[in-house]
Design a protein around this motif. Structure first.
Motif, short mmCIF file in Angstrom:
data_model
loop_
_atom_site.label_atom_id
_atom_site.label_comp_id
_atom_site.label_asym_id
_atom_site.label_seq_id
_atom_site.Cartn_x
_atom_site.Cartn_y
_atom_site.Cartn_z
N ARG A 1 1.68 8.26 -0.53
CA ARG A 1 2.47 7.52 0.53
C ARG A 1 1.95 6.44 0.99
O ARG A 1 2.43 5.54 1.84
CB ARG A 1 2.84 8.66 1.39
CG ARG A 1 3.76 9.57 0.81
CD ARG A 1 4.22 10.76 1.86
NE ARG A 1 2.88 11.42 2.03
CZ ARG A 1 2.92 12.50 3.02
NH1 ARG A 1 3.89 13.11 3.40
NH2 ARG A 1 1.96 13.29 3.10
N SER B 1 1.10 3.91 -0.70
CA SER B 1 1.24 2.87 -1.58
C SER B 1 2.87 2.37 -1.18
O SER B 1 3.77 3.14 -0.75
CB SER B 1 1.09 2.98 -2.97
OG SER B 1 2.15 4.48 -3.26
N GLY B 2 3.10 1.19 -1.76
CA GLY B 2 4.42 0.73 -1.50
C GLY B 2 5.73 1.43 -1.99
O GLY B 2 6.74 1.70 -1.63
N ASP B 3 5.30 1.96 -3.38
CA ASP B 3 6.29 2.83 -4.01
C ASP B 3 6.22 4.34 -4.04
O ASP B 3 6.96 5.05 -4.53
CB ASP B 3 6.35 2.57 -5.28
CG ASP B 3 6.87 1.08 -5.94
OD1 ASP B 3 7.39 0.37 -5.24
OD2 ASP B 3 6.39 0.52 -6.93
N GLY B 4 5.18 4.61 -3.16
CA GLY B 4 5.04 6.17 -2.80
C GLY B 4 4.57 6.64 -4.16
O GLY B 4 4.56 8.03 -4.30
N ASN B 5 4.00 6.15 -5.06
CA ASN B 5 3.50 6.92 -6.36
C ASN B 5 1.95 6.49 -6.77
O ASN B 5 1.62 6.85 -7.81
CB ASN B 5 4.55 6.15 -7.42
CG ASN B 5 4.42 4.86 -7.77
OD1 ASN B 5 3.65 4.22 -6.94
ND2 ASN B 5 5.02 4.20 -8.86
N VAL C 1 0.53 -2.22 -9.13
CA VAL C 1 1.98 -1.86 -8.92
C VAL C 1 3.20 -2.00 -10.01
O VAL C 1 2.69 -2.76 -10.98
CB VAL C 1 2.41 -2.57 -7.73
CG1 VAL C 1 2.59 -4.27 -8.33
CG2 VAL C 1 3.87 -2.52 -7.45
N LYS C 2 3.92 -1.09 -10.35
CA LYS C 2 4.76 -0.99 -11.41
C LYS C 2 4.27 -0.96 -12.69
O LYS C 2 4.72 -1.23 -13.78
CB LYS C 2 5.72 -2.22 -11.40
CG LYS C 2 6.54 -2.73 -10.21
CD LYS C 2 7.41 -1.68 -9.70
CE LYS C 2 8.27 -1.84 -8.45
NZ LYS C 2 9.16 -1.00 -7.87
N SER C 3 2.82 -0.20 -12.67
CA SER C 3 2.16 -0.23 -13.96
C SER C 3 1.60 -1.43 -14.45
O SER C 3 1.19 -1.24 -15.66
CB SER C 3 2.66 0.78 -14.93
OG SER C 3 3.04 2.16 -14.49
N ASN D 1 0.28 -2.44 -2.79
CA ASN D 1 1.43 -3.17 -2.57
C ASN D 1 2.16 -2.45 -1.31
O ASN D 1 3.12 -2.13 -1.13
CB ASN D 1 2.33 -3.34 -3.63
CG ASN D 1 3.30 -4.43 -3.37
OD1 ASN D 1 3.32 -5.34 -2.73
ND2 ASN D 1 4.61 -4.09 -3.79
N ASN E 1 -1.08 -7.12 -3.16
CA ASN E 1 0.51 -6.89 -3.66
C ASN E 1 0.44 -6.49 -5.25
O ASN E 1 1.49 -6.13 -5.65
CB ASN E 1 1.31 -8.16 -3.55
CG ASN E 1 0.59 -9.41 -4.10
OD1 ASN E 1 -0.53 -9.38 -4.72
ND2 ASN E 1 1.10 -10.65 -3.69
#
Length: 344
Positions: free
Chosen positions: A67, A69-73, A96-98, A141, A137
């Motif tokens: 949590r 991280s921006g995406d929570g993952n 971020v976003k892999s 992020n 970012n």
């Protein structure tokens, strides 16, 4: 802080600096000339962040909490997994976003003994670097304002922060201190090599002892991987193929723009190196033998090459011995428990 830096400087001193100037190494277990390779028993820490159980527990919880991280993952442990040598097993990190990032995830092992952090040395301490991945970012992020709004609204975290840093609140300073406190528990100093240095003649094989001789002699490894933590905390251009690309990573030069730093990256520790493949900042070497083969050539791209990089002309047996020695720098694995995260 001055005392801490002095301790770190001692840990990074090159071969022979802690012994008499003309005293050669004696490759016998327990010999006094080898003591310079033992890490200090006390792990360095800033005066305002002395470790204790509450601080380590808080840092461990934050380290494993996606949590942040921006995406929570994504958590710190996503890129610095204890089971993968405190790295991620990838050639270069995933953000971020892999998304595929340009540099490998450096190990957390023994970063407590480093006098400078990150591949390009842009962070001075563990506290200094702790928030960096959350703020980037391309990495975790995270909206930092939202992060602290959430942390300050969490009853579980408020209790942990009050216990670890009473009266200091929940902010970038205390989050950084807590994560750094946990990272200082990632220590490797009980390897077969350490036991051999302390006098256990059976701790290393004859091949590993031969590898140590190559490491300190013909292999010229001590030119950069010096001291008890096997790093000079310096920056070097190793002549990797990625340096020959049209737009190469400039490394330390982006932080300190002097010619010698073009394409230069921080020397990593060799402690637990057998667990941290792939190797180099660009993840271009899959095995320790690949690393040795690269050094044996003296580097692929010669432009701005570090003066320490020269052809070694190692024999096959010497290469095998060198790999065996590096494997002997691995301490027994200590499982790290993923903590229960605060629900509220």
């Amino acid at each position: 802080m001055k005392n801490i830096l002095a301790t770190l400087a001692i840990a990074a001193l090159p071969l022979g600096a802690l012994a008499a100037a003309d005293a050669p190494l004696v490759f016998k277990p327990g010999h006094a000339s080898l003591k310079q390779f033992l890490l200090p028993a006390q792990v360095p820490h800033p005066a305002d962040n002395a470790p204790n159980a509450a601080r380590v527990a808080l840092g461990q919880t934050l380290f494993f909490d996606p949590r942040l991280s921006g995406d929570g993952n994504m958590s710190c442990a996503t890129c610095h997994n204890p089971g993968l040598g405190w790295s991620d097993g990838q050639g270069t990190a995933r953000g971020v976003k892999s998304s595929v990032l340009g540099r490998a995830s450096p190990t957390v092992i023994n970063t407590a003994y480093n006098s400078i952090q990150m591949w390009d040395g842009r962070k001075a301490s563990l506290e200094d670097q702790a928030m960096g991945p959350m703020q980037a970012n391309v990495e975790m992020n995270m909206d930092i304002a939202k992060l602290f709004q959430w942390l300050n609204g969490s009853e579980g975290y408020k209790k942990m922060f009050d216990k670890a840093y009473p009266g200091q609140g929940i902010n970038e300073g205390t989050v950084s201190k807590a994560i750094a406190s946990f990272e200082r528990t990632a220590i490797s100093r009980n390897s077969p090599f350490d036991k051999w240095v302390k006098g256990d003649a059976k701790a290393m094989t004859a091949q590993q002892v031969k590898g140590f001789e190559v490491f300190t002699g013909k292999g010229n490894c001590m030119a950069c991987h010096s001291g008890a933590n096997f790093t000079d905390n310096g920056f070097h251009n190793l002549g990797l193929e990625s340096w020959g690309l049209a737009e190469p990573d400039m490394g330390r030069y982006a932080i300190k723009p002097v010619k010698a730093m073009k394409g230069a990256f921080k020397t990593p520790t060799l402690r637990d190196v057998a667990r941290t493949a792939p190797y180099f900042h660009d993840g271009s070497a899959q095995t320790l033998m690949d690393v040795v083969e690269h050094y044996d050539t003296g580097g692929t791209v010669k432009t701005n090459l570090s003066p320490n990089m020269k052809p070694l002309n190692l024999t096959h047996d010497e290469k095998l011995a060198l790999v065996a020695f590096m494997e002997a720098l691995t301490s027994p694995y200590k499982p790290v428990k993923v903590p229960a995260l605060p629900v509220k």
